[in-house]
Motif scaffolding. Sequence first.
Motif, PDB file in Angstrom:
ATOM      1  N   GLN A  37       0.799  -1.229   0.000  1.00  0.00           N
ATOM      2  CA  GLN A  37       0.000   0.000   0.000  1.00  0.00           C
ATOM      3  C   GLN A  37       0.827   1.273   0.000  1.00  0.00           C
ATOM      4  O   GLN A  37       0.360   2.315   0.460  1.00  0.00           O
ATOM      5  CB  GLN A  37      -0.901   0.020   1.232  1.00  0.00           C
ATOM      6  CG  GLN A  37      -1.897  -1.108   1.247  1.00  0.00           C
ATOM      7  CD  GLN A  37      -2.810  -0.977   2.438  1.00  0.00           C
ATOM      8  OE1 GLN A  37      -3.798  -0.250   2.401  1.00  0.00           O
ATOM      9  NE2 GLN A  37      -2.455  -1.622   3.528  1.00  0.00           N
ATOM     10  N   LEU A  38       2.065   1.200  -0.528  1.00  0.00           N
ATOM     11  CA  LEU A  38       2.906   2.394  -0.535  1.00  0.00           C
ATOM     12  C   LEU A  38       2.630   3.243  -1.777  1.00  0.00           C
ATOM     13  O   LEU A  38       3.514   3.496  -2.598  1.00  0.00           O
ATOM     14  CB  LEU A  38       4.385   1.994  -0.461  1.00  0.00           C
ATOM     15  CG  LEU A  38       4.788   1.234   0.802  1.00  0.00           C
ATOM     16  CD1 LEU A  38       6.258   0.810   0.748  1.00  0.00           C
ATOM     17  CD2 LEU A  38       4.525   2.073   2.046  1.00  0.00           C
ATOM     18  N   GLY A  39       1.374   3.646  -1.883  1.00  0.00           N
ATOM     19  CA  GLY A  39       0.988   4.498  -3.001  1.00  0.00           C
ATOM     20  C   GLY A  39      -0.036   5.512  -2.516  1.00  0.00           C
ATOM     21  O   GLY A  39      -0.812   5.221  -1.604  1.00  0.00           O
ATOM     22  N   LEU A  42      -4.030   4.774  -4.479  1.00  0.00           N
ATOM     23  CA  LEU A  42      -4.584   3.418  -4.512  1.00  0.00           C
ATOM     24  C   LEU A  42      -6.063   3.401  -4.137  1.00  0.00           C
ATOM     25  O   LEU A  42      -6.528   4.234  -3.355  1.00  0.00           O
ATOM     26  CB  LEU A  42      -3.804   2.505  -3.558  1.00  0.00           C
ATOM     27  CG  LEU A  42      -2.311   2.399  -3.845  1.00  0.00           C
ATOM     28  CD1 LEU A  42      -1.657   1.400  -2.889  1.00  0.00           C
ATOM     29  CD2 LEU A  42      -2.063   1.991  -5.286  1.00  0.00           C
ATOM     30  N   TYR A 328      -0.810  -3.719  -6.870  1.00  0.00           N
ATOM     31  CA  TYR A 328      -0.782  -2.368  -7.463  1.00  0.00           C
ATOM     32  C   TYR A 328       0.643  -1.858  -7.663  1.00  0.00           C
ATOM     33  O   TYR A 328       1.545  -2.252  -6.924  1.00  0.00           O
ATOM     34  CB  TYR A 328      -1.458  -1.352  -6.533  1.00  0.00           C
ATOM     35  CG  TYR A 328      -2.886  -1.617  -6.205  1.00  0.00           C
ATOM     36  CD1 TYR A 328      -3.867  -1.620  -7.200  1.00  0.00           C
ATOM     37  CD2 TYR A 328      -3.271  -1.829  -4.881  1.00  0.00           C
ATOM     38  CE1 TYR A 328      -5.198  -1.838  -6.870  1.00  0.00           C
ATOM     39  CE2 TYR A 328      -4.611  -2.042  -4.552  1.00  0.00           C
ATOM     40  CZ  TYR A 328      -5.563  -2.042  -5.550  1.00  0.00           C
ATOM     41  OH  TYR A 328      -6.868  -2.259  -5.234  1.00  0.00           O
ATOM     42  N   ASP A 329       0.801  -0.927  -8.568  1.00  0.00           N
ATOM     43  CA  ASP A 329       2.003  -0.094  -8.591  1.00  0.00           C
ATOM     44  C   ASP A 329       1.992   0.741  -7.319  1.00  0.00           C
ATOM     45  O   ASP A 329       0.935   1.228  -6.907  1.00  0.00           O
ATOM     46  CB  ASP A 329       1.963   0.877  -9.786  1.00  0.00           C
ATOM     47  CG  ASP A 329       2.293   0.190 -11.104  1.00  0.00           C
ATOM     48  OD1 ASP A 329       2.603  -1.021 -11.084  1.00  0.00           O
ATOM     49  OD2 ASP A 329       2.221   0.866 -12.135  1.00  0.00           O
ATOM     50  N   GLU A 330       3.167   0.908  -6.727  1.00  0.00           N
ATOM     51  CA  GLU A 330       3.238   1.706  -5.497  1.00  0.00           C
ATOM     52  C   GLU A 330       4.143   2.899  -5.758  1.00  0.00           C
ATOM     53  O   GLU A 330       5.362   2.781  -5.802  1.00  0.00           O
ATOM     54  CB  GLU A 330       3.747   0.834  -4.342  1.00  0.00           C
ATOM     55  CG  GLU A 330       2.760  -0.288  -4.016  1.00  0.00           C
ATOM     56  CD  GLU A 330       3.310  -1.285  -3.011  1.00  0.00           C
ATOM     57  OE1 GLU A 330       3.256  -0.989  -1.804  1.00  0.00           O
ATOM     58  OE2 GLU A 330       3.802  -2.338  -3.433  1.00  0.00           O
ATOM     59  N   LYS A 333       7.393   4.377  -3.608  1.00  0.00           N
ATOM     60  CA  LYS A 333       8.619   3.615  -3.362  1.00  0.00           C
ATOM     61  C   LYS A 333       9.815   4.326  -3.974  1.00  0.00           C
ATOM     62  O   LYS A 333       9.699   4.996  -4.999  1.00  0.00           O
ATOM     63  CB  LYS A 333       8.487   2.219  -3.961  1.00  0.00           C
ATOM     64  CG  LYS A 333       7.568   1.335  -3.140  1.00  0.00           C
ATOM     65  CD  LYS A 333       7.820  -0.118  -3.451  1.00  0.00           C
ATOM     66  CE  LYS A 333       7.342  -1.000  -2.329  1.00  0.00           C
ATOM     67  NZ  LYS A 333       7.509  -2.420  -2.664  1.00  0.00           N
ATOM     68  N   ARG A 340       8.526   1.107  -8.856  1.00  0.00           N
ATOM     69  CA  ARG A 340       7.164   1.644  -8.752  1.00  0.00           C
ATOM     70  C   ARG A 340       6.212   1.024  -9.780  1.00  0.00           C
ATOM     71  O   ARG A 340       5.094   1.491  -9.944  1.00  0.00           O
ATOM     72  CB  ARG A 340       7.211   3.180  -8.892  1.00  0.00           C
ATOM     73  CG  ARG A 340       7.868   3.855  -7.686  1.00  0.00           C
ATOM     74  CD  ARG A 340       8.110   5.345  -7.880  1.00  0.00           C
ATOM     75  NE  ARG A 340       9.145   5.634  -8.864  1.00  0.00           N
ATOM     76  CZ  ARG A 340      10.460   5.481  -8.654  1.00  0.00           C
ATOM     77  NH1 ARG A 340      10.915   5.048  -7.503  1.00  0.00           N
ATOM     78  NH2 ARG A 340      11.320   5.756  -9.610  1.00  0.00           N
TER      79      ARG A 340
END
Length: 361
Positions: A37-39, A42, A328-330, A333, A340
């Motif tokens: 969840q580093l986005g 999202l 997902y893409d994050e 990062k 990413r």
Amino acid sequence: MEDQKFTKMALLFLSFFYVIAISRGVVPNRIGINYGQLGDNLPSPARSIKLLQNMNISRVKLYDADHEILNLLSGTDIDVAITVANDEISGIATNQRLADQWVYEHILVHYPITRIRFVLVGHEVFSSISTPEDMQIARDLVPAIKRIKNTIKQQGIRNIKIGTPLAMDMMQTTFPPSNGSFKPEIRELMVPLLKYINGSRSFFFVDIYPYISWSDSQVWNQTAINLDFALLRSGNETYTDPQSGLVYTNLLDQMLDSVVYAMSKLGYNEVMLAIAETGWPHEGELGANRENAAEYNNNLIRKMSAVPSVGTPARPGVVIPTFIFSLYDENQKYGPTTERHWGFLNPDGSLVYELNITSGV
Ligand SMILES: *[C@@H]1O[C@H](CO)[C@@H](O)[C@H](O)[C@H]1NC(C)=O
Ligand SMILES: *[C@@H]1O[C@H](CO)[C@@H](O)[C@H](O)[C@H]1NC(C)=O
Ligand SMILES: *[C@@H]1O[C@H](CO)[C@@H](O)[C@H](O)[C@H]1NC(C)=O
Ligand SMILES: *[C@@H]1O[C@H](CO)[C@@H](O)[C@H](O)[C@H]1NC(C)=O
Ligand SMILES: *[C@@H]1O[C@H](CO)[C@@H](O)[C@H](O)[C@H]1NC(C)=O
Ligand SMILES: *[C@@H]1O[C@H](CO)[C@@H](O)[C@H](O)[C@H]1NC(C)=O
């Protein structure tokens, strides 16, 4: 009215048998998904769980043990892997009360309605040990695992496996696979971990990226690793390990077996492997594009969910639970662009590329 009732009953009857047919006839899909969840763009957790369900994804791995997400997963038929943060390990290792509290807050509150099946203690804690704190966490890993296991056992829970995902930088050599060995400096950490995992019949979780090995090999040597071999493309390229005589048709099997041989060298021949992370980036540096990402992940799914199981040359037919990285893409990062772009869903929930997540089920 009667007709409608009849139709309803007939449907109920049919769906009942449908469910039985599914649960009897088919070994569950062994492919899981990492939900990082580093986005900042999202979909909400609620929408994300819906998306997982729509795709019939049956296993998800979280990088924490978030209450909201575990609540949302309650009542679904999704098996869940939760993670103890690295900075919680030392406390838990030295204090049973903290272990009890962690298990209560993150497992007992949700279990069994949320199908928690794996507890992963830490993330790659044997990697980049550069400070005394890092070393302490690495040393505290097995004691923390044991305390959590104790608490879970006391509660009579038997269907949760405990492990820890390690990165391939734990390896001194990976090639040829039969020459696989762990770095000498982490062997003293590895032995108690393997002892514990073997004794508890859990899995040795690895984060394993043929993409990275392949792209490194391109940078250092243009002809080193064939792309087809790295993408699990069934071709005619094979590699025969000169010592074991085993024949390899892809890089992933070579890497997995190098871990098998490294464990054997420490006396652990039977410890089962699981893949905590693997995948292929769809954008960024060399070889990162949608075609390759689709090829790798679809081939991976086909291989890992085949019935009967394929296994690896050193362990034919053995099941290897696998979590693809990533949902997902994050975009928060750091590092190269590829970092990413590992996701297969866009922020709007559409697929970045065609992914047959349930093929082979
Ligand atoms: C999910 O499973 C249902 C019921 O088996 C099926 O109808 C549906 O097509 C599946 N969806 C995907 C994306 O595979
Ligand atoms: C095995 O790895 C060691 C280094 O750890 C290396 O010196 C040796 O040459 C390798 N053996 C083979 C057969 O490649
Ligand atoms: C691993 O576990 C098996 C089964 O419990 C046991 O027979 C074996 O001795 C263990 N191996 C080691 C090296 O402790
Ligand atoms: C690159 O790898 C190939 C195959 O392993 C080898 O034959 C060749 O000598 C290597 N080239 C360089 C420049 O290291
Ligand atoms: C692989 O197959 C192709 C086409 O069948 C052939 O041209 C090629 O020589 C084969 N390569 C090897 C290494 O056998
Ligand atoms: C996905 O599965 C469908 C049906 O089995 C197949 O036609 C399609 O080629 C597959 N796509 C990929 C990317 O493997």
